[in-house]
Design a protein around this motif. Sequence first.
Motif, PDB file in Angstrom:
ATOM      1  N   GLU A 108      -6.782 -17.450  -9.105  1.00  0.00           N
ATOM      2  CA  GLU A 108      -6.557 -18.191 -10.346  1.00  0.00           C
ATOM      3  C   GLU A 108      -5.311 -19.077 -10.261  1.00  0.00           C
ATOM      4  N   HIS A 109      -4.257 -18.569  -9.607  1.00  0.00           N
ATOM      5  CA  HIS A 109      -2.986 -19.299  -9.609  1.00  0.00           C
ATOM      6  C   HIS A 109      -2.688 -19.989  -8.280  1.00  0.00           C
ATOM      7  N   GLY A 110      -3.636 -19.939  -7.339  1.00  0.00           N
ATOM      8  CA  GLY A 110      -3.442 -20.624  -6.061  1.00  0.00           C
ATOM      9  C   GLY A 110      -2.338 -20.014  -5.203  1.00  0.00           C
ATOM     10  N   LEU A 111      -2.275 -18.687  -5.147  1.00  0.00           N
ATOM     11  CA  LEU A 111      -1.232 -18.007  -4.365  1.00  0.00           C
ATOM     12  C   LEU A 111      -1.834 -17.366  -3.117  1.00  0.00           C
ATOM     13  N   ASP A 138       0.868  -1.190   0.000  1.00  0.00           N
ATOM     14  CA  ASP A 138       0.000   0.000   0.000  1.00  0.00           C
ATOM     15  C   ASP A 138       0.896   1.229   0.000  1.00  0.00           C
ATOM     16  N   LEU A 139       1.560   1.478  -1.131  1.00  0.00           N
ATOM     17  CA  LEU A 139       2.617   2.491  -1.135  1.00  0.00           C
ATOM     18  C   LEU A 139       2.067   3.900  -0.908  1.00  0.00           C
ATOM     19  N   PHE A 140       2.769   4.650  -0.103  1.00  0.00           N
ATOM     20  CA  PHE A 140       2.445   6.037   0.260  1.00  0.00           C
ATOM     21  C   PHE A 140       1.097   6.126   0.998  1.00  0.00           C
ATOM     22  N   GLY A 141       0.526   4.970   1.381  1.00  0.00           N
ATOM     23  CA  GLY A 141      -0.725   4.970   2.133  1.00  0.00           C
ATOM     24  C   GLY A 141      -1.932   4.517   1.342  1.00  0.00           C
ATOM     25  N   LEU A 142      -1.766   4.341   0.012  1.00  0.00           N
ATOM     26  CA  LEU A 142      -2.920   3.984  -0.823  1.00  0.00           C
ATOM     27  C   LEU A 142      -3.065   2.461  -0.931  1.00  0.00           C
ATOM     28  N   PRO A 143      -4.197   1.902  -0.456  1.00  0.00           N
ATOM     29  CA  PRO A 143      -4.385   0.453  -0.582  1.00  0.00           C
ATOM     30  C   PRO A 143      -4.264   0.001  -2.038  1.00  0.00           C
ATOM     31  N   TYR A 144      -3.650  -1.167  -2.204  1.00  0.00           N
ATOM     32  CA  TYR A 144      -3.408  -1.693  -3.553  1.00  0.00           C
ATOM     33  C   TYR A 144      -4.725  -2.153  -4.179  1.00  0.00           C
ATOM     34  N   ASP A 145      -4.670  -2.518  -5.470  1.00  0.00           N
ATOM     35  CA  ASP A 145      -5.865  -2.922  -6.224  1.00  0.00           C
ATOM     36  C   ASP A 145      -6.252  -4.362  -5.827  1.00  0.00           C
ATOM     37  N   TYR A 146      -6.914  -4.458  -4.687  1.00  0.00           N
ATOM     38  CA  TYR A 146      -7.215  -5.770  -4.100  1.00  0.00           C
ATOM     39  C   TYR A 146      -8.025  -6.651  -5.046  1.00  0.00           C
ATOM     40  N   GLY A 147      -9.051  -6.074  -5.696  1.00  0.00           N
ATOM     41  CA  GLY A 147      -9.923  -6.880  -6.553  1.00  0.00           C
ATOM     42  C   GLY A 147      -9.131  -7.613  -7.625  1.00  0.00           C
ATOM     43  N   ALA A 148      -8.287  -6.885  -8.348  1.00  0.00           N
ATOM     44  CA  ALA A 148      -7.543  -7.483  -9.465  1.00  0.00           C
ATOM     45  C   ALA A 148      -6.483  -8.469  -8.964  1.00  0.00           C
ATOM     46  N   VAL A 149      -5.807  -8.120  -7.880  1.00  0.00           N
ATOM     47  CA  VAL A 149      -4.726  -8.986  -7.378  1.00  0.00           C
ATOM     48  C   VAL A 149      -5.315 -10.251  -6.744  1.00  0.00           C
ATOM     49  N   ALA A 150      -6.427 -10.112  -6.027  1.00  0.00           N
ATOM     50  CA  ALA A 150      -7.052 -11.283  -5.409  1.00  0.00           C
ATOM     51  C   ALA A 150      -7.540 -12.260  -6.478  1.00  0.00           C
ATOM     52  N   ALA A 151      -8.013 -11.731  -7.612  1.00  0.00           N
ATOM     53  CA  ALA A 151      -8.466 -12.607  -8.700  1.00  0.00           C
ATOM     54  C   ALA A 151      -7.298 -13.428  -9.243  1.00  0.00           C
ATOM     55  N   LEU A 152      -6.123 -12.787  -9.392  1.00  0.00           N
ATOM     56  CA  LEU A 152      -4.937 -13.506  -9.871  1.00  0.00           C
ATOM     57  C   LEU A 152      -4.464 -14.536  -8.841  1.00  0.00           C
ATOM     58  N   ALA A 153      -4.522 -14.159  -7.566  1.00  0.00           N
ATOM     59  CA  ALA A 153      -4.104 -15.079  -6.502  1.00  0.00           C
ATOM     60  C   ALA A 153      -4.984 -16.328  -6.527  1.00  0.00           C
TER      61      ALA A 153
END
Length: 384
Positions: free
Chosen positions: A157-160, A140-155
């Motif tokens: 999909e790939h079992g991460l 969450d660089l500089f205080g801004l939460p990361y793009d959870y929706g897109a990253v969680a979808a990849l996680a």
Amino acid sequence: MDSLPFMDLRAQYLKLEPAITRALLDAVASARFILGPEVGELEAALAGYVGTRECVCCANGTDALTLGLLAWDVGPGEAVFCPAFTFFSTAEAVALRGATPVFVDIDPVTYNIDPVSLGERIREVKAAGKLRPRAIIPVDLFGLPYDYGAVAALAEEHGLVILEDAAQGFGGLYGGRRAGSLGHAGITSFFPAKPLGCYGDGGAVFTDNDELADLIRSARAHGAGGHRYEHVRLGLNSRLDTIQAAILLVKLKAFPGELETRQIVAGRYDRALSGRVPSVPSVPGGRLSSWAQYTVRVPAASREAIARSMAAQGVPTAIYYPKCLHLQPAFAGLGGCPGDLPEAERASGEVLSLPMHPYLTEADQARVVSALLGALDGAGGDRG
Ligand SMILES: *Cc1c(COP(=O)(O)O)cnc(C)c1O
């Protein structure tokens, strides 16, 4: 003219002084210096604020990352995906576990891990067949939460697994959920300059997974088992001091008000600087930044001169971060080259962070703005 502080920790102390003094003296008088009752009280309060079932405090944010990776038994032969534009320890913790950090480019607007680049890197690692993709550490660089929706979808999909690095994001929101809760586990740091800082080092891990929390509790105390001198695994010596917990209990009460003030300060910078500097921070809809930093971009060729001119007017600035992780000497063995991750590299040349804290007065902020705009004008003259 006096120089402004980059971050006014003293102003905050003066405001909270009576409560801090009482908390400190009580903690000292109880003589339960390590994992005293204040630590458990703080863990419950932090879990309540972040919205996770569990919170485990530890010695610092870097250890919090290590404890998360240790509890998942992340190690040699495994790939952990991290943004290339972040503080060193995001990837250091991975490499110290013997796993391999795989660096990912950033979104140039949010400075967070770019889901498109992340998807590409995961597929590359899978195709190469040398490392097993295991975890993602979005920041969450500089205080801004990361793009959870897109990253969680990849996680998914790939079992991460996702270990959110909310060292800077504490207090931020994504879709109504607090930073630290946006992953299978999340960490934060209580280093004094972070949004919620203590008076030394401290950190915490957040998770909804009770079993994981138990493993982390054991791992922070030398892999302790059922009784004191039984060790069922290797761990760390990474506990939070009672004194720091006592201070954090006071500061956590003041935090929601400070978070609101940070929004006001950031809004004032936005209004004064939008359209007048090459780039001001942008917060996507549905997110709230904790404004750990207010970071603008200036032309790379004149950044040094701009910072020098501002310093001469008593306005300090900082560069987070001048060197991407894939280009760090410590990671030379991973074979990163200039040009690999263009957005991260461009950001490292252009970013400039301005004084940002909840005790920044309107007058001092005006001084920052005029110093920056004046310095940019001077630099523009150089460019002809
Ligand atoms: C500060 C920070 C850390 C490490 O926290 P410490 O408490 O200093 O160990 C990790 N990640 C990021 C993004 C940070 O800013």
